[in-house]
Design an enzyme around this catalytic site. Structure first.
Site, PDB file in Angstrom:
ATOM      1  CD  GLU A  79      11.640   5.733  -0.480  1.00 21.84           C
ATOM      2  OE1 GLU A  79      11.244   6.671  -1.158  1.00 21.84           O
ATOM      3  OE2 GLU A  79      11.866   5.830   0.750  1.00 21.84           O
ATOM      4  CB  CYS A 111       7.726  -1.301  -0.949  1.00 19.81           C
ATOM      5  SG  CYS A 111       7.142   0.355  -0.687  1.00 19.81           S
ATOM      6  CG  HIS A 233       4.130  -3.981   0.187  1.00 21.84           C
ATOM      7  ND1 HIS A 233       4.894  -3.476   1.211  1.00 21.84           N
ATOM      8  CD2 HIS A 233       3.703  -2.899  -0.521  1.00 21.84           C
ATOM      9  CE1 HIS A 233       4.940  -2.161   1.121  1.00 21.84           C
ATOM     10  NE2 HIS A 233       4.224  -1.782   0.082  1.00 21.84           N
TER      11      HIS A 233
HETATM   12  N1  CAA Z   1     -15.511   5.375   7.889  1.00 20.92           N
HETATM   13  C1  CAA Z   1     -15.028   4.242   7.304  1.00 20.92           C
HETATM   14  N2  CAA Z   1     -14.346   4.246   6.112  1.00 20.92           N
HETATM   15  C2  CAA Z   1     -14.142   5.445   5.530  1.00 20.92           C
HETATM   16  C3  CAA Z   1     -14.604   6.652   6.088  1.00 20.92           C
HETATM   17  C4  CAA Z   1     -15.330   6.591   7.318  1.00 20.92           C
HETATM   18  N3  CAA Z   1     -15.784   7.684   7.915  1.00 20.92           N
HETATM   19  N4  CAA Z   1     -14.254   7.662   5.264  1.00 20.92           N
HETATM   20  C5  CAA Z   1     -13.575   7.124   4.229  1.00 20.92           C
HETATM   21  N5  CAA Z   1     -13.519   5.772   4.383  1.00 20.92           N
HETATM   22  C6  CAA Z   1     -12.861   4.787   3.512  1.00 20.92           C
HETATM   23  C7  CAA Z   1     -13.090   5.052   2.027  1.00 20.92           C
HETATM   24  O1  CAA Z   1     -14.354   4.554   1.600  1.00 20.92           O
HETATM   25  C8  CAA Z   1     -11.921   4.318   1.442  1.00 20.92           C
HETATM   26  O2  CAA Z   1     -12.194   2.931   1.437  1.00 20.92           O
HETATM   27  P1  CAA Z   1     -11.952   2.083   0.081  1.00 20.92           P
HETATM   28  O3  CAA Z   1     -10.555   2.352  -0.344  1.00 20.92           O
HETATM   29  O4  CAA Z   1     -12.194   0.676   0.503  1.00 20.92           O
HETATM   30  O5  CAA Z   1     -12.931   2.602  -0.903  1.00 20.92           O
HETATM   31  C9  CAA Z   1     -10.805   4.528   2.473  1.00 20.92           C
HETATM   32  O6  CAA Z   1     -11.466   4.922   3.682  1.00 20.92           O
HETATM   33  C10 CAA Z   1      -9.820   5.597   2.090  1.00 20.92           C
HETATM   34  O7  CAA Z   1     -10.536   6.753   1.779  1.00 20.92           O
HETATM   35  P2  CAA Z   1     -10.108   7.668   0.564  1.00 20.92           P
HETATM   36  O8  CAA Z   1      -9.955   6.838  -0.669  1.00 20.92           O
HETATM   37  O9  CAA Z   1     -10.990   8.843   0.507  1.00 20.92           O
HETATM   38  O10 CAA Z   1      -8.658   8.098   1.104  1.00 20.92           O
HETATM   39  P3  CAA Z   1      -7.640   9.137   0.573  1.00 20.92           P
HETATM   40  O11 CAA Z   1      -8.083   9.801  -0.686  1.00 20.92           O
HETATM   41  O12 CAA Z   1      -7.385  10.022   1.718  1.00 20.92           O
HETATM   42  O13 CAA Z   1      -6.333   8.276   0.203  1.00 20.92           O
HETATM   43  C11 CAA Z   1      -4.709   6.551  -0.044  1.00 20.92           C
HETATM   44  C12 CAA Z   1      -6.069   6.938   0.559  1.00 20.92           C
HETATM   45  C13 CAA Z   1      -4.761   6.709  -1.543  1.00 20.92           C
HETATM   46  C14 CAA Z   1      -4.388   5.107   0.317  1.00 20.92           C
HETATM   47  C15 CAA Z   1      -3.641   7.503   0.573  1.00 20.92           C
HETATM   48  O14 CAA Z   1      -3.515   7.243   1.933  1.00 20.92           O
HETATM   49  C16 CAA Z   1      -2.269   7.378  -0.064  1.00 20.92           C
HETATM   50  O15 CAA Z   1      -1.971   8.020  -1.055  1.00 20.92           O
HETATM   51  N6  CAA Z   1      -1.380   6.521   0.547  1.00 20.92           N
HETATM   52  C17 CAA Z   1      -0.006   6.357   0.081  1.00 20.92           C
HETATM   53  C18 CAA Z   1       0.079   5.471  -1.161  1.00 20.92           C
HETATM   54  C19 CAA Z   1      -0.068   4.007  -0.863  1.00 20.92           C
HETATM   55  O16 CAA Z   1       0.130   3.529   0.230  1.00 20.92           O
HETATM   56  N7  CAA Z   1      -0.382   3.224  -1.900  1.00 20.92           N
HETATM   57  C20 CAA Z   1      -0.481   1.793  -1.774  1.00 20.92           C
HETATM   58  C21 CAA Z   1      -0.014   1.063  -2.994  1.00 20.92           C
HETATM   59  S1  CAA Z   1       1.652   1.579  -3.430  1.00 20.92           S
HETATM   60  C22 CAA Z   1       2.656   0.612  -2.472  1.00 20.92           C
HETATM   61  O17 CAA Z   1       2.245  -0.375  -1.922  1.00 20.92           O
HETATM   62  C23 CAA Z   1       4.088   0.993  -2.304  1.00 20.92           C
HETATM   63  C24 CAA Z   1       4.189   1.693  -1.019  1.00 20.92           C
HETATM   64  O18 CAA Z   1       4.419   1.078   0.013  1.00 20.92           O
HETATM   65  C25 CAA Z   1       3.961   3.144  -1.029  1.00 20.92           C
END
Ligand code: CAA
Length: 385
Positions: A79, A111, A233
């Site tokens: 990518e 990916c 993945h």
């Molecule tokens: N202790 C333990 N867990 C905690 C916590 C704490 N203090 N605070 C938050 N969490 C948990 C939340 O409950 C949540 O768990 P669940 O998903 O099981 O509910 C997790 O931590 C993440 O918290 P948020 O949802 O609040 O996190 P965020 O809003 O900051 O975003 C994300 C998370 C959306 C994955 C972000 O990191 C992101 O956008 N990542 C990039 C996109 C990505 O990787 N997508 C995956 C599918 S796409 C793909 O696979 C192609 C690719 O490679 C990109």
């Protein structure tokens, strides 16, 4: 005739950050990163490394002079391409000193394209069983400093040989691919960081996993019990857990618990380096083979996902020589050194990126076998040590 993955090697950068330090700097509870997202460390990329140097480094670990002579084709899946026209495969071929009578091409679909490369390679070998194809899945996952995606960045390359009579994994005939026009993650030509609708992308991923697995099961009549483990993945390790639990639901039987244990084994290396985009599934496969309770003859499922979006579920049978046909990842990871968050931020901002002017990097600090020394007259300058 068995066709599949004959040899695998992984390369990443020589430095990393500890994500508890990143959490402290970002004012986030570290458990969010280590438990909620499921990542412990993240590869840090100096400006002297890119997908070409990482890809060449991974390939160098598995090529012998004899294997290099047998290569018909080099496919680079990425990518994070470095040119909109010229394939990174040509640069890598040059750095590796491969014969000029080698076909070289680059593939793209976020990916997912590492899996397309494997399937295309399988087709080439089926046409001519004497051929060996080198597939390199190499990426640098960049979301930007202080963004929700930052904790899911990473970098590295997995190089794989695809041939007849493979030593690692014989790929089975049934595979199910599934694609839809979805805007969950993309990177316009003018951007060095991905645009992402993170929550949406996790839902699309799970949806694609369920769709491809169900169709695979309908076509083969196989149940979850037929898999010793499933490699996913892994954009971050929690993603694999979310997908697996979406099909296991509240099952606590032996099959469900085995798949959970094997998932944990497949996540070990991803936790240490982060997302490799195209290479993540295959690093997960190496992690499962090196850390899981697996043996020759076992069937593994593989789920590939690329945003945009394309998914594929396929399977393979572990071959007797697998343990000796994989690079020594624990050794390589133990040889890395930690850098501070401030150093990571400085390196993040000093990449070549979209710059058009001549640039000369200081390569002394980078001991990798291949380095990007800079850019002159709009041409990247690579060095082999
Ligand atoms: N202790 C333990 N867990 C905690 C916590 C704490 N203090 N605070 C938050 N969490 C948990 C939340 O409950 C949540 O768990 P669940 O998903 O099981 O509910 C997790 O931590 C993440 O918290 P948020 O949802 O609040 O996190 P965020 O809003 O900051 O975003 C994300 C998370 C959306 C994955 C972000 O990191 C992101 O956008 N990542 C990039 C996109 C990505 O990787 N997508 C995956 C599918 S796409 C793909 O696979 C192609 C690719 O490679 C990109």
């Amino acid at each position: 005739m068995k066709i599949g993955i004959d040899k695998m090697a992984f390369a990443t950068t020589d430095q990393y950050i500890d994500l508890t330090e990143l959490a402290a700097k970002r004012g986030v509870d570290p458990n969010k990163y280590t438990i909620g997202i499921g990542q412990d460390r993240q590869a840090v990329v100096p400006p002297t490394q890119d997908i070409v140097t990482l890809g060449a480094r991974a390939a160098q670990k598995l090529l012998t002079p004899d294997l290099a002579r047998r290569l018909s084709t080099l496919i680079v899946a990425t990518e994070s391409g470095i040119d909109n026209s010229k394939a990174s495969a040509i640069y890598i071929k040059h750095l590796l000193g491969l014969d000029d009578y080698v076909r070289t091409v680059e593939l793209k679909e976020a990916c997912y394209s590492g899996t397309a490369a494997i399937q295309f390679a399988r087709g080439l070998v089926a046409l001519n069983p004497q051929e060996t194809v080198l597939v390199i899945a190499a990426d640098i996952a960049r979301y930007g400093l202080n963004t929700p995606g930052e904790v899911t960045q990473g970098a590295g390359a997995v190089a794989m040989l695809v041939s007849a009579n493979p030593r690692v994994l014989a790929i089975e005939p049934t595979s199910v691919s599934y694609s839809r026009d979805v805007m969950d993650f993309w990177r316009p030509l003018y951007a060095t960081e991905a645009l992402v609708d993170g929550k949406y992308s996790t839902n699309v991923y799970i949806d694609f996993f369920k769709n491809t697995l169900t169709r695979y099961q309908q076509r083969t009549g196989r149940e979850l019990a037929d898999f010793a483990g499933i490699a996913f993945h892994l954009p971050f390790t929690k993603m694999g857990k979310k997908a697996l639990e979406a099909v296991l639901q509240d099952r606590t039987d032996a099959v469900a618990n085995r798949l959970r244990d094997q998932l944990a084994a497949s996540q070990v290396y991803c936790r240490q380096v982060g997302n490799l985009y195209t290479g993540s599934l295959y690093l997960g496969l190496m992690s499962l083979l090196q850390n899981g309770a697996v043996a020759a003859g076992d069937r593994l499922g593989l789920f590939s996902y690329g945003s945009g979006a394309e998914g594929e579920f396929y399977s393979g049978i572990i071959q007797p020589g697998f343990a000796t046909a994989l690079s020594d990842i624990p050794h390589d990871l133990a040889g890395r050194h930690q850098v501070s968050v401030a150093k990571y931020e400085q390196l993040f901002n000093s990449q070549l990126g979209m710059r058009a002017e001549d640039v000369q990097f200081d390569t002394q600090a980078d001991q990798a076998p291949f380095v990007l020394a800079g850019q002159k007259n709009h041409q990247r300058i690579y060095q082999r040590r």
